[in-house]
Write a protein that holds these residues in place. Structure first.
Motif, mmCIF file in Angstrom:
data_model
loop_
_atom_site.group_PDB
_atom_site.id
_atom_site.type_symbol
_atom_site.label_atom_id
_atom_site.label_comp_id
_atom_site.label_asym_id
_atom_site.label_seq_id
_atom_site.Cartn_x
_atom_site.Cartn_y
_atom_site.Cartn_z
ATOM 1 N N PHE A 120 -12.165 15.808 2.003
ATOM 2 C CA PHE A 120 -11.443 14.855 2.836
ATOM 3 C C PHE A 120 -12.404 13.951 3.614
ATOM 4 C CE2 PHE A 120 -8.704 13.667 6.461
ATOM 5 C CZ PHE A 120 -7.588 13.227 5.781
ATOM 6 N N SER B 259 4.196 3.345 0.629
ATOM 7 C CA SER B 259 5.173 4.170 1.332
ATOM 8 C C SER B 259 4.808 4.262 2.797
ATOM 9 C CB SER B 259 5.252 5.574 0.726
ATOM 10 O OG SER B 259 4.068 6.295 0.991
ATOM 11 N N CYS B 260 5.804 4.367 3.636
ATOM 12 C CA CYS B 260 5.545 4.382 5.075
ATOM 13 C C CYS B 260 5.170 5.797 5.529
ATOM 14 C CB CYS B 260 6.744 3.863 5.846
ATOM 15 S SG CYS B 260 8.129 5.001 5.872
ATOM 16 N N PRO B 261 4.552 5.903 6.707
ATOM 17 C CA PRO B 261 4.145 7.229 7.195
ATOM 18 C C PRO B 261 5.341 8.045 7.702
ATOM 19 C CG PRO B 261 3.583 5.537 8.801
ATOM 20 C CD PRO B 261 4.084 4.818 7.592
ATOM 21 N N THR B 262 6.491 7.439 7.788
ATOM 22 C CA THR B 262 7.716 7.989 8.412
ATOM 23 C C THR B 262 7.532 8.151 9.916
ATOM 24 O OG1 THR B 262 7.461 10.409 8.405
ATOM 25 C CG2 THR B 262 8.159 9.380 6.327
ATOM 26 N N VAL C 84 8.314 12.163 2.338
ATOM 27 C CA VAL C 84 7.067 12.731 1.825
ATOM 28 C C VAL C 84 7.327 13.404 0.477
ATOM 29 C CG1 VAL C 84 5.205 14.382 2.263
ATOM 30 C CG2 VAL C 84 6.156 13.070 4.151
ATOM 31 N N VAL D 198 7.910 10.774 -2.287
ATOM 32 C CA VAL D 198 6.694 10.063 -2.689
ATOM 33 C C VAL D 198 5.823 10.967 -3.556
ATOM 34 C CG1 VAL D 198 4.603 8.906 -1.879
ATOM 35 C CG2 VAL D 198 6.743 8.552 -0.672
ATOM 36 N N GLU E 218 4.734 10.245 -7.382
ATOM 37 C CA GLU E 218 3.329 10.269 -7.788
ATOM 38 C C GLU E 218 3.115 11.247 -8.948
ATOM 39 O OE1 GLU E 218 -0.841 10.275 -5.336
ATOM 40 O OE2 GLU E 218 0.249 12.154 -5.468
ATOM 41 N N LEU F 221 0.383 8.293 -0.017
ATOM 42 C CA LEU F 221 0.023 9.703 0.183
ATOM 43 C C LEU F 221 -1.378 9.882 0.771
ATOM 44 C CD1 LEU F 221 1.659 11.274 -2.963
ATOM 45 C CD2 LEU F 221 2.213 11.752 -0.590
ATOM 46 N N LEU G 131 -0.345 7.769 7.338
ATOM 47 C CA LEU G 131 -0.290 8.539 6.099
ATOM 48 C C LEU G 131 1.110 9.111 5.927
ATOM 49 C CD1 LEU G 131 -3.578 10.653 6.374
ATOM 50 C CD2 LEU G 131 -3.254 8.538 5.086
ATOM 51 N N THR G 132 1.589 9.142 4.705
ATOM 52 C CA THR G 132 2.875 9.789 4.455
ATOM 53 C C THR G 132 2.615 11.297 4.431
ATOM 54 O OG1 THR G 132 3.443 7.834 3.144
ATOM 55 C CG2 THR G 132 4.929 9.708 2.982
ATOM 56 N N ASP G 133 2.396 11.852 5.619
ATOM 57 C CA ASP G 133 1.995 13.258 5.757
ATOM 58 C C ASP G 133 2.177 13.677 7.219
ATOM 59 O OD1 ASP G 133 0.998 15.734 5.143
ATOM 60 O OD2 ASP G 133 -0.982 15.056 4.539
ATOM 61 N N GLU H 265 -2.800 15.169 10.300
ATOM 62 C CA GLU H 265 -3.689 14.708 9.223
ATOM 63 C C GLU H 265 -4.181 13.287 9.488
ATOM 64 O OE1 GLU H 265 -4.832 16.486 6.323
ATOM 65 O OE2 GLU H 265 -4.164 18.012 7.732
#
Lengths: 360, 360
Positions: free
Chosen positions: A212, A267-270, A279, A282, A286, B210, B238-240, B244
């Motif tokens: 990461f 895609s948005c992070p929500t 999530v 998406v 993918e 993602l 991030l869509t997470d 993170e």
């Protein structure tokens, strides 16, 4: 804004050309003991499937060098022999059909040895990478703090000195790398070098650590250089499986719109506005795209853009901008096709709906 | 090479100042329904532990706005209310003690509404972020291909127009963001804006997808801008999980040596030369450092550098450069302390050996 690539000399590594206007090539390195043919071949195949275009192998002994001959017959990917300490291993690797040799100026530096290697490489028409690394740069015994100030210069000087030796033997089939273990030194070294010399550049940061953090560190350094037009092939070093290095390298090239390997997912992070499990959707999208292996491009060129957005703030805007996109409201989503609202879709069917739009 | 930061105006978000010479602050956004106090507070606490310094909350209705009052009492982190569509929600959020208001020029644009919000923000001494997003930029109906050419200009114009309105009401306590969904437009927008205007900048790329690809995409864009000295606070979308996002933001700032949050780990990607399970050791080292929560700095300033290297090519060089490092040969490693070879260590004890050196 568009990236204007620096003009560099063109070299060929097996069937892959780098430099000039050729696409920035992705490379990685096998992490098995090279002479373990079965394990090595398995990893080469994994790399091939992941999208790797040039593979490097550690050549630690004669048995590793000999193994290249067997591997060469079993993969379409160019094989680069990574040589340290021993000029004889370079000769053996060339003899076994390596498509390129990487030499480290920090540990093979005797002129007569370099002469032999250059002559053999020339005869076999394969290039040499002058691969300078912060961990093995020669003639540099200062302390860490002293070093930091002009460390990039030391990397550049090391490469230029080696190139001069090779050119002295009329060898010009050269690629160069100047890897430091941090972003700032790496940037400085490549920027300085690229102003002086037009051999194609292999970009990388050395010893970047876990995936990461490592991918972010490499992404920033390699990304910043590519934005300036510097770089002809890239390797992202990660303390992880080699296929992950390729995944990261692809993400870098796609983010810069230098290459495309499939549809682009927006895609948005929500946030507190989102009422669906975006999530999950998406990830499903993918995975399905990865599995079917289609490239989803517009007339084989621009990659399709697909959006999955969680609410009405940026959702309709991003979905309208995409080739196909869905913006969710309460549970239900609105599907956009080429900028126009087409129909309502339920959350459970959103991924399949998007995929069938992409097919069209 | 060192980053020279652009001078910007200073604003304060609760106890956190951004702009000027203040450290680049890390922010993220809670993804729960804000009025669900329990869930929201849990996520704010997770963000706090992860190292987040400013938290944003979606304010979708009156109940969300009112909840800020309860949250404000229970966290030390500044709370930013994310407002769209409704100026009344902005007023309610300010009334509930929000430390900053984010307005979107794409959906709150009536002058009389902005006047009311600016007056309330001024009275409560809180700043407003003018947050422009590609998905909701106003007055822009052209097609995707036409848009792309000057899309950055449209983002910049949208922000400048809004700032002019706020300044017209003698409101200057402003931060600005200009987020596109891709690296190139984002870079162009922030670069152009930063030449015109010195309000502090909140950096981000919108709708990045993602985690892995998203972190690389954001890392490249935000990294390139920070390298040019642009940026006072960052958010990686991030869509997470939001923690993170914070992890990625920290990695970006550490990679650029703008901030440090713990010891720097240098490790090689391993190759056929490596005879130990280095990946496992590096993960163990990372986990143990994360768990003990110590910062491992030299006199509270420079972070300690620790190296774990798999072979003799770059291993001794990187280990010598680090404050403490181990370079492995066959099964056994050589431990370096401040540049000097100290003792041999077994693989099984390497992480504990390194940690006790760091303690010293």
């Amino acid at each position: 804004m568009k990236i204007i690539r620096r003009k560099t000399k063109i070299i060929k590594i097996g069937g892959v050309a780098i430099g000039g206007n050729y696409p920035v090539a992705i490379q990685s390195m096998v992490k098995t003991k090279t002479s373990d043919v079965r394990a090595t071949l398995k990893q080469i195949e994994e790399l091939d499937r992941a999208g790797c275009e040039i593979v490097r192998l550690a050549v630690k002994d004669e048995s590793d060098a000999r193994t290249i001959k067997a591997l060469r017959r079993k993969t379409r990917l160019p094989l680069v022999a990574d040589i340290h300490f021993s000029w004889r291993l370079a000769m053996a690797a060339i003899d076994s059909g390596a498509d390129k040799i990487r030499l480290n100026p920090g540990n093979i530096f005797k002129k007569n040895e370099i002469r032999e290697i250059a002559a053999a490489a020339k005869q076999n028409r394969i290039p040499i990478r002058v691969g300078v690394n912060s961990g093995s740069v020669k003639g540099h015994q200062a302390t860490a703090s002293q070093r930091h100030e002009s460390f990039a210069d030391i990397l550049v000087e090391s490469a230029l000195g080696y190139i001069k030796i090779l050119e002295g033997f009329k060898f010009y089939d050269i690629a160069v790398s100047l890897k430091a273990n941090n972003v700032l030194d790496t940037l400085e070294a490549y920027r300085k070098f690229s102003k002086i010399c037009d051999y194609p550049l292999h970009l990388g940061v050395t010893a970047t650590g876990l995936p990461f953090q490592g991918a972010i560190k490499s992404g920033i350094a390699i990304g910043a250089l590519l934005l300036e037009g510097i770089g002809d092939t890239i390797r992202i070093s990660l303390t992880d499986k080699p296929a992950e290095e390729v995944k990261a390298a692809r993400a870098v090239l796609e983010a810069l719109e230098l290459r495309s390997f499939g549809p682009q997912i927006v895609s948005c992070p929500t946030c507190g506005r989102c009422e669906v499990d975006l999530v999950r959707a998406v990830k499903e999208l993918e995975n399905k795209i990865a599995l079917d292996g289609k490239r989803y491009t517009v007339n084989g060129a621009r990659p399709l853009k697909v959006a999955l957005m969680g609410c009405v703030v940026n959702g309709p805007g991003e979905a309208r901008e995409a080739d196909a996109g869905i913006a969710f409201g309460k549970k239900e989503g609105l599907l956009f096709k080429k900028g126009k609202a087409a129909k309502k879709v339920s959350f459970s069917k959103c991924v399949d709906n998007l995929l069938s739009e992409l097919e069209e």
